[in-house]
Every structure is written in C-alpha cells, then in structure tokens.
Design an enzyme around this catalytic site. Structure first.
Site, mmCIF file in Angstrom:
data_model
loop_
_atom_site.group_PDB
_atom_site.id
_atom_site.type_symbol
_atom_site.label_atom_id
_atom_site.label_comp_id
_atom_site.label_asym_id
_atom_site.label_seq_id
_atom_site.Cartn_x
_atom_site.Cartn_y
_atom_site.Cartn_z
ATOM 1 N N CYS A 387 -42.325 23.183 41.650
ATOM 2 C CA CYS A 387 -41.193 23.603 40.841
ATOM 3 C C CYS A 387 -41.657 24.586 39.750
ATOM 4 O O CYS A 387 -42.010 25.720 40.056
ATOM 5 C CB CYS A 387 -40.486 22.376 40.260
ATOM 6 S SG CYS A 387 -38.884 22.727 39.527
ATOM 7 N N HIS A 524 -39.340 19.571 45.215
ATOM 8 C CA HIS A 524 -40.146 18.421 44.797
ATOM 9 C C HIS A 524 -40.495 17.572 46.015
ATOM 10 O O HIS A 524 -39.793 16.594 46.327
ATOM 11 C CB HIS A 524 -39.368 17.570 43.780
ATOM 12 C CG HIS A 524 -39.247 18.198 42.436
ATOM 13 N ND1 HIS A 524 -40.128 17.937 41.406
ATOM 14 C CD2 HIS A 524 -38.359 19.099 41.948
ATOM 15 C CE1 HIS A 524 -39.779 18.632 40.336
ATOM 16 N NE2 HIS A 524 -38.705 19.351 40.643
ATOM 17 N N GLU A 526 -42.639 15.350 46.353
ATOM 18 C CA GLU A 526 -43.020 13.971 46.014
ATOM 19 C C GLU A 526 -41.876 12.989 46.231
ATOM 20 O O GLU A 526 -42.103 11.792 46.431
ATOM 21 C CB GLU A 526 -43.515 13.885 44.559
ATOM 22 C CG GLU A 526 -42.492 14.152 43.481
ATOM 23 C CD GLU A 526 -42.398 15.607 43.058
ATOM 24 O OE1 GLU A 526 -41.979 15.870 41.909
ATOM 25 O OE2 GLU A 526 -42.734 16.477 43.874
#
Length: 552
Positions: A387, A524, A526
């Site tokens: 990001c 993102h 994750e």
C-alpha cells in the site's frame, strides 16, 4: 468422518468478556470456530463493538489497532482477521456492527417516519436493531459465533448484553449458548490462583440477566480440578464447563489446548448436536512445523506505529505464515520510520535479510521509509512494499533512478512538481460496476478504494511466478494511486509494472529489474493469508530473504 447431524437453523454462541479487556475473546471465538469446523460443521462470526464510531476506518491505530478489510469493502475490527485465519468463514459488512452503526440505522429510520411518530428508545428500538443484525446470520451456517466487544459492566455495552439476553428467550436453549471469558490471576508473591475476579464478573453478567453456560478462565497456570469445582459452585455452571484458557507458545496451539479441555464437546452437548470425532491433525501438524523450524530469518518492518504491534496484526501473522511455507522461523524487528530519518539505515537495518514497508497514512515517518527502501534497493536486499510502502517505493525510484529529484505523493506534498502518486478522482469499481468519484473535500470515512479488486499479472515477473495464474483478486484500503502520466518514463528506467486493473487504468503491482526480489503492491495481501494457506507473496518474500541470508 461421519456426516454431522445438525438442524437447518443456525445455533448461536455468544462470547462475552469480563474483568478487563484484551483477554483474547476474538482468539477464543476463532478457536471455537476452528474446532467446530474440525467436526465437519460450518461456522460464521459477528463482532459487536460498543464504540460510537460507525466503523474503525477513521480511528487511530494506537487506539484501535489494525483496521481489517473484507472483500466487500467493510472496514472492520481486527478480530475479523482472527476469524478468517482460523476458519473457512469469509467476513463481510454483516459480520461487524458498532454502536454507531446501530444508532445510525435507527435514527435514519426515525427520520423517514418508520416508527410512526412513536418515542424511539433503547428498548425496544436499539435492542431490536441489534437483534435484527444478529439474526440475519440465521441460516448462513450451522453455528454463528457472536463476540460482544468490551467488558461486561461497561455502560456502552449494555444494549448489546440486553439484546442477547432477549435472544435466549427468542431462540431457546438448544439454539443459544453463552460463553464468558474471564480472568483467574496468579499472584506470584502468594503462590496462589485467585477466583474472586471471575466470581465478580459472573455476578455482574447475571445482574444483567445472563447466566453463562461455559466459562473460559484465562490464566498463567493450569487450573486444578478442585479450583474448577470452586469456580463452578460459585458461578453456577457445571464443573466440566469450566475451561482453562492457559497461555500458549503460539496462538495456533489454542485449538489443540481447547480440544484437550473438552470445549467443543461441551458446546455440542449443551446445544444437542451430534458429530463424529474431530480431525485435529492439521492443527497438530501446523504446531509441529511452528515449533521445529529448519531455518531462521530476520525481517525489518519499518512503520510509524511500531510501538503498538497490534496495528500490524495481519501483517505480523502473514509473515509468520510465509515462514511456515519455507520451514523458517521469522523474527520480526520493528523499526520506527522516524528513527530512520535521523539515523543511518545501514546501522538500524543491520542483520535483516528482508525489509518490509507496510501501509499507513500521513507525512510522519515517510522520509524514513523512503531511506529504508533506498537501502533495500541499492544493497539488493529483498523488499516488500504494501500500500503506502508501494507508493513510497515508486517515489524513491523516481527520485534516485528516474532523475525526478522532487517526485512525491500529493498526500505528502500537494505542490510537488512530479506527483508520481496522486489522488485519483474517478475510477471504475468492479464490485459495483459503477464509476466512483471523490475529491479532496470528500469525507474521510468509507471513501478509500476498499475491498477486493481484480488484477491482471504480467508474465515472467515475481508476481506472476508467486501466484501461478494470470488474474488475481486482492483487498484494498487506500486513497492515492500511481500516476499514469509517469508510467512510460518510469518503465523506461527499469520499473516493471507487473500488475494492473483489467482496464489497464490502475497500477496494482510494481517491481524493479535487476534485483533479487523487489515488489510493491497497492493492495493488502496480508488480509488473505492463513497459517495453513500462506499468501504466495509472503511465501516468496521469505524465500528470497532466506536465500539472501544463505548467500550473504
């Protein structure tokens, strides 16, 4: 495994907490879901947060921790991440409600005249709205696990407690279960475990009309049978419904511990559900891998919220998952981006064979992150920018390789002569099939590019090799974008645009030629990593860091 015998109706498990916050209700709820899935059952979750913000999107990470984003663009509590990592459940807008969101809905209805001029009150209007939010999960899964945020006794949480009290009557005992998480502290100086905080917490809950069916007692030491019997007597629960919630080496050991405590069996007994024996071997194998790594690497995370690592909860876990895929223990070194502005990056980053710059907002620490990126690029250290980290990687490359000395993001310098990252005011939303419009005057809440967007990968790049497919979908949470006016110039200097939106308008992934592993992504990743299914980018990042360590 035999097919479970379940009802078509959803059974609801309500998880509350007492004594103090941060006892681990979210992890307990996620673990319960994992154990039920091990028995072949389906689960979903919901987090009810007592704060008045409509969502956590505009909250400071120091106060709230990480903001977790779902596929459909909901900005939610970080416990949503625990739910998705531990189970196959997919979270959405309906899985997280706040006091603010509940009141916003009720007030909107009142303004429209839906209450026919009646006096709007906490009971029944607010509690009915809460109940409706919960009951929309009915039929979605075999079990819905509802976590009530905050601590029993907090004034702001009372409407939620009252709503679930009413639901016990509405649903009946075979379709509702109350689990209370509490603290049983160990007083080292006296060498004793004290049950009084648990007794007071349960008394507080009972004063609100709820008798817990199961107690999970968070403690540092195992609870002896005599102590469980004492708690059961004073708290009016069955002895085998007193569950030890002891500290474990890794959170992924919790399903094994609660299984040995008989938590899942007790839940099924109380809710009158039969299943065969659970298959917990995947969790046993996972814990064995965690406790017996073959290698070890150190990864630097350079951010501005490093004093509170909860701000990077999903990121932390995804890096651990990436290590699991490589049989490697990942040591995380959190480094303040502001320290990098004042000190030599080579000194602060010494010994790290991978550098990650995470997402974030605002100017503070940005130049320190850029110095870390420059160190990774020039020293051939594997780099992963997420990001804001990707955006700053573009700024760093523009300044030091493309010759645009004053390049910047308009988020950091609105007057930059070379705004390589800027506020895009129109883009096509693939989730709604509509053009989205915004500008500098738009509200902060909910105006970012949020949720899952498709991305087309360029062949023979780190990204394409990691994913092993031509098109992917990842979750976003950002406002600023790569400026396409500079795309051709930067590509000519060696920047590789390896991922774009299907209409080729939004740059999603960038890499650098002639570097072992240098990748930045707007999204993102994750948020989609799980311990048993590590995200491919984190897997390959840790692999590159391990190679760097072995080759020097």
């Amino acid at each position: 495994m035999k097919t479970p015998q379940t009802s078509k109706r959803t059974k609801f498990i309500f998880v509350t907490g007492g004594v103090l916050s941060s006892l681990g209700k979210g992890l307990a709820a996620a673990t319960i879901g994992a154990l039920l899935e091990c028995r072949g059952l389906t689960v979903t979750f919901q987090k009810l947060d007592p704060y008045i913000n409509v969502d956590p999107g505009t909250m400071n990470p120091f106060q709230h921790g990480e903001v977790y984003v779902t596929d459909d663009g909901a900005e939610t509590d970080l416990d949503m991440g625990h739910y998705e990592r531990f189970t196959n459940a997919v979270m959405s807008q309906k899985n997280n409600y706040t006091t603010g969101r509940i009141y916003y809905s009720v007030i909107t209805k009142e303004r429209r005249g839906e209450y026919l001029g009646g006096t709007v009150q906490v009971i029944p209007h607010i509690t009915d709205e809460i109940k409706a939010a919960i009951l929309q999960l009915d039929g979605c899964a075999d079990f819905a696990i509802i976590e009530i945020g905050g601590t029993v006794g907090d004034i702001e949480g009372l409407p939620f407690i009252e709503a679930i009290r009413q639901l016990r009557t509405d649903l009946g005992r075979e379709y509702s279960l109350f689990i209370h998480l509490t603290l049983v502290p160990y007083i080292k100086t006296a060498g004793e475990v004290k049950t009084k905080p648990t007794q007071h917490s349960v008394r507080e809950l009972r004063a609100d009309g709820i008798q817990p069916d199961i107690l999970i007692c968070r403690t540092e030491v195992p609870l002896e049978d005599s102590l469980k019997a004492k708690i059961a007597l004073f708290c009016n629960v069955q002895k085998d419904a007193v569950i030890t919630g002891i500290d474990v080496e890794t959170i992924y050991e919790m399903p094994l511990h609660f299984y040995r405590e008989g938590l899942d069996a007790k839940i099924l007994e109380l809710l009158n559900v039969w299943t065969g024996q659970p298959n917990i071997k995947p969790w046993e194998d996972l814990v064995h891998t965690i406790k017996h790594p073959k290698n070890e690497v150190t990864i630097a995370i350079t951010g501005k919220y490093v004093e509170l690592t909860e701000s990077y909860k999903s990121l932390h876990e995804a890096l651990i998952h990436g290590g699991l895929a490589n049989g490697t223990k990942v040591r995380l070194r959190y480094i303040s981006a502001e320290d990098l502005e004042e000190k030599d990056p080579a000194e602060l980053l010494d010994g790290c064979t991978g550098i990650l710059v995470p997402g974030g907002f605002g100017k503070r620490g940005a130049e320190g992150k850029i110095r870390a990126i420059s160190h990774a690029r020039s020293n051939k250290i594997p780099f992963f920018g997420i990001c804001f980290g990707m955006q700053l990687a573009v700024v760093e490359f523009s300044r030091h390789i493309a010759g645009l000395a004053n390049a910047n993001s308009t988020e950091l310098d609105s007057a930059s002569p070379d705004p390589v990252i800027y506020l895009i005011k129109e883009w096509f939303d693939y989730r709604t099939n509509q053009m989205q419009v915004r500008d500098e005057t738009s509200d902060m809440g909910g105006t970012l590019r949020l949720g899952a967007y498709p991305c087309v990968l360029k062949e023979d790049t780190h990204a394409a090799r990691a994913y092993g497919q031509a098109e992917i979908s990842e979750r976003h949470r950002h406002r600023f974008e790569f400026n396409n006016l500079y795309r051709e110039q930067l590509e000519a200097c060696g920047l590789v645009v390896s991922g774009v939106s299907p209409d080729n308008n939004l740059v999603e992934i960038v890499e650098i030629e002639d570097h072992p592993w240098f990748l930045g992504c707007q999204f993102h990743p994750e948020f989609k990593s799980k311990p048993m299914h590590p995200h491919p980018l984190f897997r390959d990042f840790i692999s590159a860091a391990l190679t760097k360590k072995n080759n020097g």
